[in-house]
Design a protein around this motif. Structure first.
Motif, mmCIF file in Angstrom:
data_model
loop_
_atom_site.group_PDB
_atom_site.id
_atom_site.type_symbol
_atom_site.label_atom_id
_atom_site.label_comp_id
_atom_site.label_asym_id
_atom_site.label_seq_id
_atom_site.Cartn_x
_atom_site.Cartn_y
_atom_site.Cartn_z
ATOM 1 N N SER A 169 0.843 -1.194 0.000
ATOM 2 C CA SER A 169 0.000 0.000 0.000
ATOM 3 C C SER A 169 0.875 1.240 0.000
ATOM 4 O O SER A 169 1.805 1.352 0.815
ATOM 5 N N ARG A 170 0.562 2.165 -0.885
ATOM 6 C CA ARG A 170 1.404 3.350 -1.007
ATOM 7 C C ARG A 170 1.307 4.271 0.197
ATOM 8 O O ARG A 170 2.123 5.167 0.382
ATOM 9 N N THR A 171 0.289 4.055 1.046
ATOM 10 C CA THR A 171 0.185 4.907 2.235
ATOM 11 C C THR A 171 0.820 4.249 3.467
ATOM 12 O O THR A 171 0.676 4.735 4.575
ATOM 13 N N ASN A 172 1.496 3.125 3.260
ATOM 14 C CA ASN A 172 2.283 2.541 4.347
ATOM 15 C C ASN A 172 3.619 3.258 4.448
ATOM 16 O O ASN A 172 4.375 3.292 3.480
ATOM 17 N N VAL A 173 3.900 3.800 5.604
ATOM 18 C CA VAL A 173 5.214 4.396 5.845
ATOM 19 C C VAL A 173 5.933 3.478 6.830
ATOM 20 O O VAL A 173 5.319 2.997 7.785
ATOM 21 N N VAL A 174 7.204 3.216 6.556
ATOM 22 C CA VAL A 174 7.892 2.200 7.358
ATOM 23 C C VAL A 174 9.285 2.635 7.799
ATOM 24 O O VAL A 174 9.937 3.426 7.124
ATOM 25 N N THR A 175 9.702 2.088 8.921
ATOM 26 C CA THR A 175 11.067 2.323 9.372
ATOM 27 C C THR A 175 11.731 0.986 9.681
ATOM 28 O O THR A 175 11.061 0.034 10.048
ATOM 29 N N PRO A 176 13.056 0.932 9.545
ATOM 30 C CA PRO A 176 13.775 -0.260 9.997
ATOM 31 C C PRO A 176 13.887 -0.209 11.521
ATOM 32 O O PRO A 176 13.606 0.821 12.131
ATOM 33 N N VAL A 177 14.300 -1.311 12.132
ATOM 34 C CA VAL A 177 14.732 -1.251 13.530
ATOM 35 C C VAL A 177 16.090 -0.553 13.526
ATOM 36 O O VAL A 177 16.941 -0.856 12.693
ATOM 37 N N ILE A 178 16.264 0.399 14.412
ATOM 38 C CA ILE A 178 17.532 1.135 14.435
ATOM 39 C C ILE A 178 18.471 0.487 15.439
ATOM 40 O O ILE A 178 18.312 0.625 16.644
ATOM 41 N N ASP A 179 19.446 -0.268 14.923
ATOM 42 C CA ASP A 179 20.444 -0.891 15.784
ATOM 43 C C ASP A 179 21.419 0.176 16.285
ATOM 44 O O ASP A 179 21.482 1.283 15.739
ATOM 45 N N VAL A 180 22.195 -0.207 17.300
ATOM 46 C CA VAL A 180 23.026 0.798 17.967
ATOM 47 C C VAL A 180 24.503 0.643 17.619
ATOM 48 O O VAL A 180 25.108 -0.400 17.862
ATOM 49 N N ILE A 181 25.071 1.677 17.035
ATOM 50 C CA ILE A 181 26.524 1.717 16.827
ATOM 51 C C ILE A 181 27.108 2.603 17.927
ATOM 52 O O ILE A 181 26.691 3.752 18.085
ATOM 53 N N ASN A 182 28.041 2.033 18.681
ATOM 54 C CA ASN A 182 28.631 2.734 19.818
ATOM 55 C C ASN A 182 29.567 3.863 19.338
ATOM 56 O O ASN A 182 30.440 3.626 18.511
ATOM 57 N N ASP A 198 32.039 5.331 20.716
ATOM 58 C CA ASP A 198 33.433 5.262 21.147
ATOM 59 C C ASP A 198 34.232 4.168 20.444
ATOM 60 O O ASP A 198 35.399 4.338 20.147
ATOM 61 N N ASN A 199 33.573 3.027 20.176
ATOM 62 C CA ASN A 199 34.341 1.944 19.548
ATOM 63 C C ASN A 199 33.664 1.387 18.293
ATOM 64 O O ASN A 199 34.113 0.422 17.720
ATOM 65 N N PHE A 200 32.574 1.986 17.894
ATOM 66 C CA PHE A 200 31.813 1.574 16.713
ATOM 67 C C PHE A 200 31.321 0.129 16.777
ATOM 68 O O PHE A 200 30.994 -0.470 15.757
ATOM 69 N N GLY A 201 31.238 -0.426 17.974
ATOM 70 C CA GLY A 201 30.634 -1.755 18.134
ATOM 71 C C GLY A 201 29.178 -1.709 17.661
ATOM 72 O O GLY A 201 28.496 -0.704 17.861
ATOM 73 N N TYR A 202 28.732 -2.796 17.037
ATOM 74 C CA TYR A 202 27.379 -2.844 16.471
ATOM 75 C C TYR A 202 26.519 -3.785 17.306
ATOM 76 O O TYR A 202 26.837 -4.969 17.449
ATOM 77 N N LYS A 203 25.432 -3.283 17.876
ATOM 78 C CA LYS A 203 24.566 -4.096 18.744
ATOM 79 C C LYS A 203 23.119 -4.053 18.277
ATOM 80 O O LYS A 203 22.642 -2.998 17.861
ATOM 81 N N GLY A 235 22.025 0.132 11.423
ATOM 82 C CA GLY A 235 22.702 0.671 12.607
ATOM 83 C C GLY A 235 22.869 2.178 12.498
ATOM 84 O O GLY A 235 23.019 2.718 11.397
ATOM 85 N N HIS A 236 22.853 2.858 13.631
ATOM 86 C CA HIS A 236 23.000 4.316 13.672
ATOM 87 C C HIS A 236 23.917 4.668 14.835
ATOM 88 O O HIS A 236 23.802 4.084 15.909
ATOM 89 N N VAL A 237 24.831 5.600 14.620
ATOM 90 C CA VAL A 237 25.706 6.029 15.713
ATOM 91 C C VAL A 237 24.909 6.958 16.629
ATOM 92 O O VAL A 237 24.570 8.075 16.242
#
Ligand code: UD2
Ligand code: MN
Length: 480
Positions: free
Chosen positions: A215-228, A230-235, A323-325
Motif C-alpha cells: 500500500s502506497r500509504t504505508n510508511v515504514v522504518t527499519p529497527v535502528i540498531d546501535v553503533i557505539n 566510542d568503539n563503533f561496536g554494532y549491537k 545501525g546508527h551512531v
C-alpha cells in the motif's frame, strides 16, 4: 646425585624456580603498557589504540566535531562486516518481484569522511542493485571544505559510487529543508531517508519496499540498531515502538502485545525520524515536511502525526535493520540566528497545528514556550484541512492510548497494561522462539511441577502441587 657442570647455555637465573610458576613470574616482572589511569594492559590489536600524535589529533578532532571516535572510524574504513541482527523468523523470507525502486537520501552536516562513506557503501553493498535508483547525498554546507573535496574526489574516481548524486544547496538548510531539497531531486518510486552515520544491515531494503508495494500509504522504518560512538561496536536493538511526551520529545515505548512472530510490522505512534521509507508521490501529497522547521527537531513527530491522522499508517519492520551512531551530544548548535532554540520553536509549530485543545499540556511541559513566535502557520493549517485529517483526540484514542493525559486518570489503564506486560516478560529479553507449551505431570497422581519462587523466577527450585490451569505450571519448549 651430583650433576656435571654444563656449558652454561641452559643456565637458569638463580631467582627462578623450575616449576610452572616460572613463566608467570617472568611475565609479571616484564614492563607493561597499560591504558592511562588503569591497570588494564593495552591490547596491541585494539582498534582505538592511539599510537602517535597524529592518531591523538584525529581522535580529539573527531570527538569535538562529530561527537564520536573518528580514529576508530578511519581504521574501519569504507567497509566492514557486521552481525546480521535479524530474528530467525526473518531469515528465509522471499520478496515479491518488481519491487518499487528506491531513492536513498542522505543529508549531512559536518560528518567524518569514513563514517559518511561507510554509510553510503553499506547501502550500495547490502542492497540489490536493481532496487537502488540512486543515492542522493546532500551536503548541508559542512564547514570543512577539505572534507567536501575528498568526498567529491572519491565520488568522481570510484566507479562503485557512480550511483551517487551529490548536491550542495545554495545555503545551509538545516536537516529538515535539506531532506525536502533531496526529495525533490529524487527519481525513484520510494524515498528512503537515512542519517549520514549509519550502516545498513543484510536485506535491509527489501522488507521496506515490500510493505510500501502493498500500500502506497504505508510508511515504514527499519529497527535502528546501535553503533557505539566510542568503539563503533554494532549491537542489535530490542523491538520497541516510538512515542513521545507532552514536551514533544521522542521516546521509545514498550510493545502493547506479546511478540509471537518476530517478523511482523509493529505499529508505531511516532518515528525516531532519521531512517524511514515512504512512497515518493505520497510524500509530496502529504505535504513533504513543514519547511518552517529549522535545523533540528520536531519534524519526526510532525510527520508521524500527519501520516496517522491523514490516512496513512506507520510501522517498524523488525526484519529490516540499520545501525546508527547514537551520540551522547549533538556536535553542532541548533540555535538560530535570533538565539532561539530551534527544537523548542519547531515543537511549538508542530503543537500549534496538531494538538488542538491538548496544547495546554504542551505549554505546561515546556515553560515559556508559548512566548516564542512560531512564524506563519497558515499553509500547514490549510494542508490539514485539504487532507481532511482527523483530530488529535482520534489519534489519542486509536493510535496512542498509552500517552497519559494529565488529569485524566481513566487513561492510565492502557499504560499500565504495557508496563505489566513488560514486567512479566520484557520484550527485549524474549529472544527465543516458543514452539510448544505444556504441563509436567507426575502421572500416578494429579500433581504438577511448578517453581517454588513463582512465575518468571530464575534458578528456583521446583515442587509438585495440585494440577491447575495456571501460568505457574506452564512450561515452554523453545527452539534453542
Ligand atoms: C534524530 C534523528 C534525526 C532527526 C532528528 C530530529 C534518528 C536516528 N535520528 O536525531 O534524523 O530526525 O532526530 O530532527 O532517528 N544534518 C543536516 N543539517 C543540519 C543538521 C543535521 O543535514 O543542519 C544531518 C546530520 O548530518 C544527520 C542528520 O541530519 O545525518 C540528522 O542529524 P543528527 O544525527 O544530529 O540527529 P539525531 O540522530 O541526533
Ligand atoms: Mn543521527
Amino acid at each position: 646425585k651430583v650433576e656435571t657442570p654444563n656449558d652454561g647455555k641452559n643456565k637458569k637465573a638463580f631467582m627462578f624456580r623450575e616449576d610452572e610458576e616460572e613463566s608467570k613470574v617472568r611475565d609479571d616482572l616484564k614492563p607493561k603498557l597499560v591504558y592511562r589511569g588503569t591497570d588494564k594492559e593495552i591490547d596491541p590489536n585494539d582498534i582505538g589504540l592511539v599510537k602517535n600524535a597524529e592518531d591523538k589529533r584525529v581522535m580529539d578532532e573527531g570527538y569535538k566535531n562529530f561527537a564520536y571516535n573518528s580514529l576508530v572510524s578511519k581504521r574501519i574504513g569504507f567497509h566492514r562486516e557486521i552481525n546480521d541482527t535479524r530474528h530467525q523468523h526473518c531469515l528465509d523470507k522471499t520478496f515479491p518481484e518488481n519491487l518499487p525502486t528506491a531513492s536513498v537520501i542522505i543529508c549531512f552536516y559536518n560528518e567524518d569522511f569514513y563514517t559518511l562513506l561507510r554509510s553510503v557503501f553499506s547501502v550500495i553493498r547490502r542492497s540489490p542493485p536493481d532496487l537502488i535508483k540512486e543515492i542522493i547525498l546532500v551536503n548541508d554546507h559542512s564547514d570543512d571544505k577539505e572534507l567536501i573535496e575528498k568526498v567529491e574526489n572519491e565520488l568522481e574516481t570510484n566507479l562503485e559510487l557512480s550511483i551517487v548524486r551529490f548536491f550542495t544547496p545554495e545555503e545551509r538548510l538545516g536537516l529538515i529543508r535539506s531532506r525536502i531539497f533531496g526529495a525533490r531531486k529524487a527519481l525513484g518510486d520510494v524515498l528512503v531517508f537515512l542519517d549520514s552515520h549509519i550502516e545498513a544491515n543484510v536485506e535491509w531494503l527489501q522488507p521496506l519496499l515490500t510493505r510500501i508495494k502493498e500500500s502506497r500509504t504505508n510508511v515504514v522504518t527499519p529497527v535502528i540498531d546501535v553503533i557505539n560512538p566510542d568503539n563503533f561496536g554494532y549491537k542489535p536493538s530490542p523491538l520497541v515502538r516510538g512515542g513521545f511526551n507532552w514536551g514533544m520529545n521522542f521516546k521509545w515505548e514498550g510493545l502493547t502485545k506479546r511478540v509471537e512472530r518476530f517478523d511482523e510490522p509493529i505499529p508505531s505512534p511516532a518515528m525516531a525520524g532519521g531512517l524511514f521509507a515512504m512512497d515518493r508521490e505520497y510524500f509530496t501529497e502529504l505535504g513533504e515536511y513543514d519547511p518552517g522547521l529549522d535545523i533540528w527537531g520536531g519534524e519526526n513527530i510532525e510527520i508521524s502525526f500527519r501520516i496517522w491522522m491523514c490516512g496513512g499508517r506507520l510501522d517498524i519492520l523488525p526484519c529490516s535493520r540499520v545501525g546508527h551512531v547514537f551520540r551522547k551530544r549533538r556536535p553542532y548548535t541548533s540555535t538560530d540566528e535570533r538565539g532561539v532554540d530551534t527544537q523548542d520553536r519547531n515543537a511549538l509549530r508542530v503543537a500549534r497545528v496538531w494538538l488542538g485543545d491538548h496544547i495546554k499540556h504542551f505549554y505546561s511541559a515546556i515553560t515559556g514556550v508559548e512566548t516564542l513566535s512560531p512564524g506563519d502557520l497558515t499553509e500547514r493549517f490549510e494542508l490539514k484541512e485539504k487532507l481532511k485529517c482527523k483530530d488529535f483526540s482520534w489519534y489519542l484514542n486509536y493510535v496512542y492510548p498509552e500517552l497519559e493525559i494529565p488529569g485524566m486518570e481513566e487513561r492510565k489503564g492502557a499504560k499500565e497494561k504495557v508496563e505489566k506486560l513488560n514486567k512479566y516478560e520484557r520484550w527485549d529479553q524474549r529472544s527465543r522462539n516458543y514452539t510448544r507449551s505444556f504441563q509436567i505431570k507426575y502421572a500416578p497422581s494429579s500433581l504438577c511441577l511448578e517453581p517454588i519462587d513463582g512465575v518468571g523466577s530464575k534458578g528456583s527450585f521446583v515442587k509438585l502441587s495440585s494440577c491447575l490451569r495456571s501460568k505457574k505450571q506452564s512450561w515452554y519448549q523453545t527452539d534453542r
